[in-house]
Design a protein around this motif. Structure first.
Motif, PDB file in Angstrom:
ATOM      1  N   LEU A  35       0.824  -1.215   0.000  1.00 51.04           N
ATOM      2  CA  LEU A  35       0.000   0.000   0.000  1.00 51.04           C
ATOM      3  C   LEU A  35       0.855   1.261   0.000  1.00 51.04           C
ATOM      4  CD1 LEU A  35      -2.693   1.620   0.369  1.00 51.04           C
ATOM      5  CD2 LEU A  35      -2.325   1.367   2.816  1.00 51.04           C
ATOM      6  N   GLU A  36       1.837   1.309   0.871  1.00 51.83           N
ATOM      7  CA  GLU A  36       2.656   2.516   1.005  1.00 51.83           C
ATOM      8  C   GLU A  36       3.384   2.849  -0.302  1.00 51.83           C
ATOM      9  OE1 GLU A  36       6.280   3.853   3.843  1.00 51.83           O
ATOM     10  OE2 GLU A  36       4.503   3.038   4.847  1.00 51.83           O
ATOM     11  N   ASP A  37       3.991   1.850  -0.914  1.00 49.85           N
ATOM     12  CA  ASP A  37       4.719   2.087  -2.164  1.00 49.85           C
ATOM     13  C   ASP A  37       3.768   2.448  -3.304  1.00 49.85           C
ATOM     14  OD1 ASP A  37       7.166   1.604  -0.949  1.00 49.85           O
ATOM     15  OD2 ASP A  37       7.129  -0.532  -1.432  1.00 49.85           O
ATOM     16  N   LEU A  38       2.613   1.803  -3.344  1.00 46.56           N
ATOM     17  CA  LEU A  38       1.628   2.108  -4.380  1.00 46.56           C
ATOM     18  C   LEU A  38       1.139   3.549  -4.241  1.00 46.56           C
ATOM     19  CD1 LEU A  38      -0.118   1.295  -6.777  1.00 46.56           C
ATOM     20  CD2 LEU A  38      -1.763   0.312  -5.169  1.00 46.56           C
ATOM     21  N   VAL A  39       0.842   3.968  -3.025  1.00 50.60           N
ATOM     22  CA  VAL A  39       0.384   5.345  -2.796  1.00 50.60           C
ATOM     23  C   VAL A  39       1.472   6.342  -3.202  1.00 50.60           C
ATOM     24  CG1 VAL A  39      -0.250   7.029  -1.022  1.00 50.60           C
ATOM     25  CG2 VAL A  39      -1.343   4.787  -1.055  1.00 50.60           C
ATOM     26  N   VAL A  96      -4.506   4.431   7.154  1.00 49.22           N
ATOM     27  CA  VAL A  96      -5.787   3.851   6.746  1.00 49.22           C
ATOM     28  C   VAL A  96      -6.692   3.812   7.971  1.00 49.22           C
ATOM     29  CG1 VAL A  96      -6.962   1.832   5.806  1.00 49.22           C
ATOM     30  CG2 VAL A  96      -4.687   2.444   4.970  1.00 49.22           C
ATOM     31  N   VAL A  97      -7.891   4.372   7.816  1.00 49.54           N
ATOM     32  CA  VAL A  97      -8.864   4.401   8.909  1.00 49.54           C
ATOM     33  C   VAL A  97     -10.117   3.671   8.442  1.00 49.54           C
ATOM     34  CG1 VAL A  97     -10.289   5.896  10.355  1.00 49.54           C
ATOM     35  CG2 VAL A  97      -7.971   6.605   9.763  1.00 49.54           C
ATOM     36  N   GLN A  98     -10.583   2.765   9.290  1.00 50.13           N
ATOM     37  CA  GLN A  98     -11.814   2.048   8.965  1.00 50.13           C
ATOM     38  C   GLN A  98     -12.903   2.499   9.924  1.00 50.13           C
ATOM     39  OE1 GLN A  98     -11.406  -1.909   7.859  1.00 50.13           O
ATOM     40  NE2 GLN A  98     -13.591  -2.221   7.628  1.00 50.13           N
ATOM     41  N   SER A  99     -14.007   2.979   9.355  1.00 55.10           N
ATOM     42  CA  SER A  99     -15.161   3.325  10.181  1.00 55.10           C
ATOM     43  C   SER A  99     -16.381   2.685   9.532  1.00 55.10           C
ATOM     44  CB  SER A  99     -15.328   4.841  10.294  1.00 55.10           C
ATOM     45  OG  SER A  99     -15.579   5.411   9.050  1.00 55.10           O
ATOM     46  N   ASN A 100     -17.133   1.982  10.344  1.00 58.08           N
ATOM     47  CA  ASN A 100     -18.233   1.149   9.842  1.00 58.08           C
ATOM     48  C   ASN A 100     -17.655   0.184   8.819  1.00 58.08           C
ATOM     49  OD1 ASN A 100     -20.009   2.575  11.520  1.00 58.08           O
ATOM     50  ND2 ASN A 100     -20.361   4.115   9.941  1.00 58.08           N
ATOM     51  N   SER A 101     -18.148   0.198   7.615  1.00 58.70           N
ATOM     52  CA  SER A 101     -17.608  -0.724   6.610  1.00 58.70           C
ATOM     53  C   SER A 101     -16.793   0.019   5.554  1.00 58.70           C
ATOM     54  CB  SER A 101     -18.753  -1.486   5.949  1.00 58.70           C
ATOM     55  OG  SER A 101     -19.608  -0.569   5.301  1.00 58.70           O
ATOM     56  N   LYS A 102     -16.456   1.265   5.819  1.00 57.67           N
ATOM     57  CA  LYS A 102     -15.719   2.078   4.847  1.00 57.67           C
ATOM     58  C   LYS A 102     -14.263   2.239   5.271  1.00 57.67           C
ATOM     59  CE  LYS A 102     -19.390   4.371   2.656  1.00 57.67           C
ATOM     60  NZ  LYS A 102     -19.646   3.872   1.368  1.00 57.67           N
ATOM     61  N   LYS A 103     -13.378   2.131   4.275  1.00 57.01           N
ATOM     62  CA  LYS A 103     -11.955   2.358   4.516  1.00 57.01           C
ATOM     63  C   LYS A 103     -11.556   3.655   3.829  1.00 57.01           C
ATOM     64  CE  LYS A 103     -10.233  -2.305   4.225  1.00 57.01           C
ATOM     65  NZ  LYS A 103      -9.294  -3.150   3.510  1.00 57.01           N
ATOM     66  N   THR A 104     -10.862   4.499   4.581  1.00 58.58           N
ATOM     67  CA  THR A 104     -10.363   5.758   4.036  1.00 58.58           C
ATOM     68  C   THR A 104      -8.858   5.791   4.230  1.00 58.58           C
ATOM     69  OG1 THR A 104     -12.414   6.888   4.624  1.00 58.58           O
ATOM     70  CG2 THR A 104     -10.509   8.283   4.197  1.00 58.58           C
ATOM     71  N   VAL A 105      -8.151   6.228   3.205  1.00 58.44           N
ATOM     72  CA  VAL A 105      -6.709   6.398   3.342  1.00 58.44           C
ATOM     73  C   VAL A 105      -6.429   7.902   3.394  1.00 58.44           C
ATOM     74  CG1 VAL A 105      -6.157   6.271   0.867  1.00 58.44           C
ATOM     75  CG2 VAL A 105      -4.435   5.681   2.506  1.00 58.44           C
ATOM     76  N   TYR A 106      -5.696   8.299   4.428  1.00 59.25           N
ATOM     77  CA  TYR A 106      -5.284   9.689   4.601  1.00 59.25           C
ATOM     78  C   TYR A 106      -3.822   9.779   4.199  1.00 59.25           C
ATOM     79  CZ  TYR A 106      -9.611  10.484   7.130  1.00 59.25           C
ATOM     80  OH  TYR A 106     -10.937  10.592   7.461  1.00 59.25           O
ATOM     81  N   ILE A 107      -3.551  10.624   3.228  1.00 59.86           N
ATOM     82  CA  ILE A 107      -2.194  10.767   2.709  1.00 59.86           C
ATOM     83  C   ILE A 107      -1.698  12.164   3.061  1.00 59.86           C
ATOM     84  CG2 ILE A 107      -0.752  10.705   0.646  1.00 59.86           C
ATOM     85  CD1 ILE A 107      -3.117   9.092  -0.673  1.00 59.86           C
ATOM     86  N   THR A 108      -0.638  12.215   3.846  1.00 59.57           N
ATOM     87  CA  THR A 108      -0.039  13.497   4.197  1.00 59.57           C
ATOM     88  C   THR A 108       1.147  13.729   3.274  1.00 59.57           C
ATOM     89  OG1 THR A 108      -0.661  13.124   6.503  1.00 59.57           O
ATOM     90  CG2 THR A 108       0.926  14.880   6.076  1.00 59.57           C
TER      91      THR A 108
END
Length: 143
Positions: free
Chosen positions: A77-81, A95-107
């Motif tokens: 994941l890290e290299d792909l991002v 990567v944050v998972q809330s309920n059934s959704k995954k969100t990736v936060y890229i700084t």
């Protein structure tokens, strides 16, 4: 990793790409909303795929009348991002998972935020398409 089924149109673009560049694409995503195709290839083949001064990309774009974007695929994941956000410099990926959704936060570096997002959010949209397809990530946020 989910099983990816390619359409005949995607296969056609991949074949054309290989004919022009000599490089085999791993995947092809057609993004009609942005009138482009996104090809994922082995990162070591990036230079050959692009061609001298972007010649191969320009040739393909002229033939298909769409923008062509090439991304170096990585399993990690890290290299792909990092490849997806390039040339923006990625500082952290969360990567944050809330309920059934995954969100990736890229700084990214503050001066690279515009590059990471892209014109009209094109780069974030590209990242979202690829990360959804390979890693079941629902949204991408650049901070």
């Amino acid at each position: 990793m989910p099983e990816i089924k390619l359409t005949s149109e995607e296969l056609k673009y991949m074949s054309l790409f290989q004919d022009i560049t000599g490089v085999t694409a791993r995947d092809c995503i057609i993004d009609d909303r942005n009138n482009r195709i996104i090809l994922l290839i082995n990162p070591e083949s990036m230079g050959v795929a692009i061609g001298k001064n972007g010649l191969n990309v320009r040739k393909l774009e002229k033939l298909i009348n769409k923008s062509v974007e090439i991304v170096g695929y990585q399993e990690n994941l890290e290299d792909l991002v990092k490849n997806l956000m390039s040339p923006a410099r990625v500082k952290t990926i969360k990567v944050v998972q809330s309920n059934s959704k995954k969100t990736v936060y890229i700084t990214v570096e503050p001066q690279d935020k515009g590059i990471a997002i892209g014109k009209n959010g094109r780069n974030v949209e590209r990242a979202k398409l690829i990360l959804k397809r390979y890693l079941d990530i629902d949204s991408v946020v650049v901070v």
